[in-house]
Scaffold this motif. Structure first.
Motif, mmCIF file in Angstrom:
data_model
loop_
_atom_site.group_PDB
_atom_site.id
_atom_site.type_symbol
_atom_site.label_atom_id
_atom_site.label_comp_id
_atom_site.label_asym_id
_atom_site.label_seq_id
_atom_site.Cartn_x
_atom_site.Cartn_y
_atom_site.Cartn_z
ATOM 1 N N GLU A 64 34.412 -9.868 -21.373
ATOM 2 C CA GLU A 64 33.729 -10.594 -20.298
ATOM 3 C C GLU A 64 33.769 -12.100 -20.554
ATOM 4 O O GLU A 64 33.969 -12.882 -19.641
ATOM 5 N N GLU A 65 33.575 -12.492 -21.809
ATOM 6 C CA GLU A 65 33.605 -13.912 -22.152
ATOM 7 C C GLU A 65 34.996 -14.487 -21.918
ATOM 8 O O GLU A 65 35.145 -15.591 -21.390
ATOM 9 N N THR A 66 36.019 -13.738 -22.265
ATOM 10 C CA THR A 66 37.398 -14.192 -22.040
ATOM 11 C C THR A 66 37.675 -14.301 -20.539
ATOM 12 O O THR A 66 38.304 -15.256 -20.083
ATOM 13 N N ALA A 67 37.199 -13.345 -19.771
ATOM 14 C CA ALA A 67 37.405 -13.378 -18.326
ATOM 15 C C ALA A 67 36.651 -14.549 -17.703
ATOM 16 O O ALA A 67 37.155 -15.215 -16.797
ATOM 17 N N ASP A 68 35.430 -14.824 -18.176
ATOM 18 C CA ASP A 68 34.660 -15.952 -17.657
ATOM 19 C C ASP A 68 35.350 -17.268 -17.980
ATOM 20 O O ASP A 68 35.420 -18.163 -17.140
ATOM 21 N N THR A 69 35.869 -17.400 -19.186
ATOM 22 C CA THR A 69 36.560 -18.622 -19.589
ATOM 23 C C THR A 69 37.827 -18.813 -18.767
ATOM 24 O O THR A 69 38.113 -19.909 -18.293
ATOM 25 N N ALA A 70 38.581 -17.750 -18.552
ATOM 26 C CA ALA A 70 39.808 -17.837 -17.763
ATOM 27 C C ALA A 70 39.471 -18.133 -16.295
ATOM 28 O O ALA A 70 40.159 -18.906 -15.643
ATOM 29 N N GLY A 71 38.421 -17.554 -15.777
ATOM 30 C CA GLY A 71 38.026 -17.788 -14.393
ATOM 31 C C GLY A 71 37.561 -19.211 -14.181
ATOM 32 O O GLY A 71 37.826 -19.826 -13.160
ATOM 33 N N THR A 72 36.869 -19.793 -15.143
ATOM 34 C CA THR A 72 36.408 -21.174 -15.049
ATOM 35 C C THR A 72 37.590 -22.129 -15.077
ATOM 36 O O THR A 72 37.635 -23.104 -14.325
ATOM 37 N N ALA A 73 38.568 -21.860 -15.902
ATOM 38 C CA ALA A 73 39.750 -22.722 -15.988
ATOM 39 C C ALA A 73 40.534 -22.661 -14.682
ATOM 40 O O ALA A 73 41.017 -23.678 -14.185
ATOM 41 N N ASP A 74 40.648 -21.464 -14.082
ATOM 42 C CA ASP A 74 41.367 -21.342 -12.819
ATOM 43 C C ASP A 74 40.611 -22.056 -11.702
ATOM 44 O O ASP A 74 41.210 -22.695 -10.845
ATOM 45 N N ALA A 75 39.300 -21.976 -11.708
ATOM 46 C CA ALA A 75 38.505 -22.630 -10.671
ATOM 47 C C ALA A 75 38.614 -24.150 -10.791
ATOM 48 O O ALA A 75 38.672 -24.853 -9.789
ATOM 49 N N ALA A 76 38.660 -24.677 -11.995
ATOM 50 C CA ALA A 76 38.776 -26.122 -12.200
ATOM 51 C C ALA A 76 40.131 -26.620 -11.723
ATOM 52 O O ALA A 76 40.243 -27.707 -11.180
ATOM 53 N N ASP A 77 41.158 -25.833 -11.918
ATOM 54 C CA ASP A 77 42.489 -26.237 -11.479
ATOM 55 C C ASP A 77 42.607 -26.211 -9.955
ATOM 56 O O ASP A 77 43.366 -26.978 -9.377
ATOM 57 N N ASN A 78 41.870 -25.377 -9.297
ATOM 58 C CA ASN A 78 41.976 -25.227 -7.848
ATOM 59 C C ASN A 78 41.062 -26.170 -7.081
ATOM 60 O O ASN A 78 41.081 -26.177 -5.864
ATOM 61 N N THR A 79 40.282 -27.016 -7.754
ATOM 62 C CA THR A 79 39.384 -27.917 -7.046
ATOM 63 C C THR A 79 40.137 -29.087 -6.415
ATOM 64 O O THR A 79 39.677 -29.650 -5.433
ATOM 65 N N GLU A 80 41.262 -29.467 -6.960
ATOM 66 C CA GLU A 80 42.044 -30.565 -6.370
ATOM 67 C C GLU A 80 42.867 -30.024 -5.201
ATOM 68 O O GLU A 80 43.495 -28.981 -5.305
ATOM 69 N N PRO A 81 42.871 -30.755 -4.091
ATOM 70 C CA PRO A 81 43.658 -30.268 -2.948
ATOM 71 C C PRO A 81 45.162 -30.428 -3.232
ATOM 72 O O PRO A 81 45.576 -31.298 -3.999
ATOM 73 N N PRO A 82 45.967 -29.600 -2.636
ATOM 74 C CA PRO A 82 47.407 -29.728 -2.838
ATOM 75 C C PRO A 82 47.915 -31.045 -2.235
ATOM 76 O O PRO A 82 47.242 -31.697 -1.453
ATOM 77 N N ASP A 83 49.102 -31.443 -2.613
ATOM 78 C CA ASP A 83 49.675 -32.701 -2.125
ATOM 79 C C ASP A 83 49.767 -32.706 -0.593
ATOM 80 O O ASP A 83 50.226 -31.754 0.016
#
Length: 87
Positions: A64-83
Motif C-alpha cells: 500500500e505504501e509503494t502504491a501510495d508513493t507511486a500514485g503521488t508521483a504520477d499525480a504530481a507529474d500530471n498537474t502541469e498542462p500539456p504543451d
C-alpha cells in the motif's frame, strides 16, 4: 496336520482373560509421549501461523505504501498542462 490340531488346546490355555488384561505402564508411556508431541506440534503451528499473519500484514502495508508513493508521483507529474493547452 494332526500336530497342529493337537496344539490348539495348549494355545487356548495361554490366552489371558480379556477382563483382566490392561495396557499397563507401557501403554501409559506411549500415550503420554504422543500427548507431549502433540502439545509441542500445536505450539509450533501457532507460532508459525502468527509469524505468517504478521508477515502478510507487513507485506500488505508495504504494498500500500509503494502504491501510495507511486500514485503521488504520477499525480504530481500530471498537474502541469500539456504543451499548448490552457490552464
Amino acid at each position: 496336520m494332526a500336530s497342529a490340531v493337537s496344539m490348539l488346546p495348549l494355545l487356548a490355555d495361554d490366552i489371558p482373560d480379556p477382563s483382566v488384561v490392561t495396557p499397563g505402564v507401557g501403554g501409559f508411556a506411549v500415550f503420554f509421549f504422543l500427548a507431549v508431541v502433540l502439545f509441542f506440534l500445536a505450539r509450533s503451528l501457532g507460532k508459525h501461523m502468527r509469524r505468517a499473519r504478521t508477515n502478510a500484514a507487513a507485506q500488505e502495508s508495504a504494498d500500500e505504501e509503494t502504491a501510495d508513493t507511486a500514485g503521488t508521483a504520477d499525480a504530481a507529474d500530471n498537474t502541469e498542462p500539456p504543451d499548448g493547452a490552457r490552464p
